[in-house]
Write an enzyme that holds these catalytic residues in place. Structure first.
Site, mmCIF file in Angstrom:
data_model
loop_
_atom_site.group_PDB
_atom_site.id
_atom_site.type_symbol
_atom_site.label_atom_id
_atom_site.label_comp_id
_atom_site.label_asym_id
_atom_site.label_seq_id
_atom_site.Cartn_x
_atom_site.Cartn_y
_atom_site.Cartn_z
ATOM 1 N N ALA A 155 0.832 -1.203 0.000
ATOM 2 C CA ALA A 155 0.000 0.000 0.000
ATOM 3 C C ALA A 155 0.868 1.255 0.000
ATOM 4 O O ALA A 155 0.598 2.212 -0.729
ATOM 5 C CB ALA A 155 -0.937 -0.009 1.207
ATOM 6 N N TYR A 156 1.907 1.242 0.822
ATOM 7 C CA TYR A 156 2.827 2.382 0.874
ATOM 8 C C TYR A 156 3.496 2.596 -0.484
ATOM 9 O O TYR A 156 3.566 3.719 -0.993
ATOM 10 C CB TYR A 156 3.881 2.129 1.950
ATOM 11 C CG TYR A 156 4.961 3.172 2.031
ATOM 12 C CD1 TYR A 156 4.739 4.382 2.674
ATOM 13 C CD2 TYR A 156 6.225 2.941 1.470
ATOM 14 C CE1 TYR A 156 5.739 5.352 2.757
ATOM 15 C CE2 TYR A 156 7.225 3.897 1.557
ATOM 16 C CZ TYR A 156 6.980 5.094 2.197
ATOM 17 O OH TYR A 156 7.971 6.040 2.263
ATOM 18 N N GLN A 157 3.996 1.491 -1.083
ATOM 19 C CA GLN A 157 4.654 1.606 -2.379
ATOM 20 C C GLN A 157 3.697 2.177 -3.425
ATOM 21 O O GLN A 157 4.088 2.995 -4.262
ATOM 22 C CB GLN A 157 5.133 0.232 -2.855
ATOM 23 C CG GLN A 157 6.003 -0.534 -1.878
ATOM 24 C CD GLN A 157 7.439 -0.098 -1.895
ATOM 25 O OE1 GLN A 157 7.865 0.637 -1.034
ATOM 26 N NE2 GLN A 157 8.198 -0.563 -2.851
#
Length: 251
Positions: A155-157
């Site tokens: 999700a962060y990426q």
């Protein structure tokens, strides 16, 4: 101050209470800019403002949530009210999110998207409106995770990929207005986020740093220096660029 890389400029730092944002405020002010700090933490903002004004810098702050449109409009309005214009902006607010994509909850996914992606878009929208007549420079914060994959950070990426896409599109849209939009992409950097990761999985952090050609994590000041150059007139022909600040990790 009448000299420095950013002498005479007014710069808004969003996410300016801790980490890279706080050191960016220090660097920008030292380089001659008048700085408006914006973040959620009123106490941290007030403390940093006191530190910098006590050193003779021209700094003010305003509090709000980067994922709320009215708050972001308030960041820009407060800058214009205090300093009379907006020459540059550093959009650095962001949160982390760990876990495999199939394990991330819907609420967590929505929250990281709201802060990292929607928040960046809201900042761009309001800053560009303020710069439309006079031009300016905007720097967003992504990550080397914005152009590669990494297990457990899906999700962060994804948000960091999206920040790069927003940046490149904004550079195309607003170049004719004299507005430059670039992005810094830090690698492993000594921030509270890295400290938290090191506490949870120290071996993974050390493996990551060992893979860096310079054999060290970056500092928040090193990232801030890169952002200061992109904001400055010395980068006047640079827009739509992703600048890794990663010690050569993606070389």
């Amino acid at each position: 101050m009448t000299t420095g890389l950013l002498a005479g400029k007014v710069v808004l730092v969003v996410g300016g209470s801790t980490g890279i944002g706080a050191d960016a405020a220090r660097v920008f002010a030292e380089e001659g800019a008048s700085v408006m700090l914006a973040a959620r933490s009123k106490d941290a903002l007030a403390a940093l403002t006191d530190e910098l004004t006590g050193a003779g810098r021209d700094v003010a702050h305003t509090a709000g949530d980067v994922s709320v449109g009215a708050d972001v409009a308030g960041f820009v309005d407060a800058t214009l009210a205090r300093f009379g214009r907006l020459d540059g902006a550093f959009n650095n607010a962001g949160i982390n999110g760990q876990g495999r994509l199939d394990d991330v909850s819907e609420d967590d996914f929505d929250r990281i998207m709201a802060v990292n992606v929607k928040g960046t878009w809201l900042c761009l929208r309001e800053e560009i409106r303020a710069m439309r007549e006079s031009g300016g420079s905007i720097v967003n914060t992504s990550s080397i995770g914005g152009f590669r994959g990494n297990t457990g950070l899906g999700a962060y990426q994804a948000t960091k990929h999206a920040v790069i896409g927003l940046t490149r599109t904004a550079a195309h849209d607003n170049g004719p207005l004299g507005i430059r939009v670039n992005v810094v992409a830090p690698g492993p950097t000594e921030t509270p986020m890295l400290t938290h990761w090191r506490q949870n999985d120290p071996a993974a952090v050390e493996r990551r740093i060992a893979a860096v050609p310079l054999r060290k994590a970056g500092t928040t000041t090193e990232v801030a220096n890169a952002a200061a150059w992109l904001l400055s007139d010395r980068a006047s022909q640079v827009t739509g660029v992703v600048l890794p600040v990663d010690g050569g990790l993606t070389a």
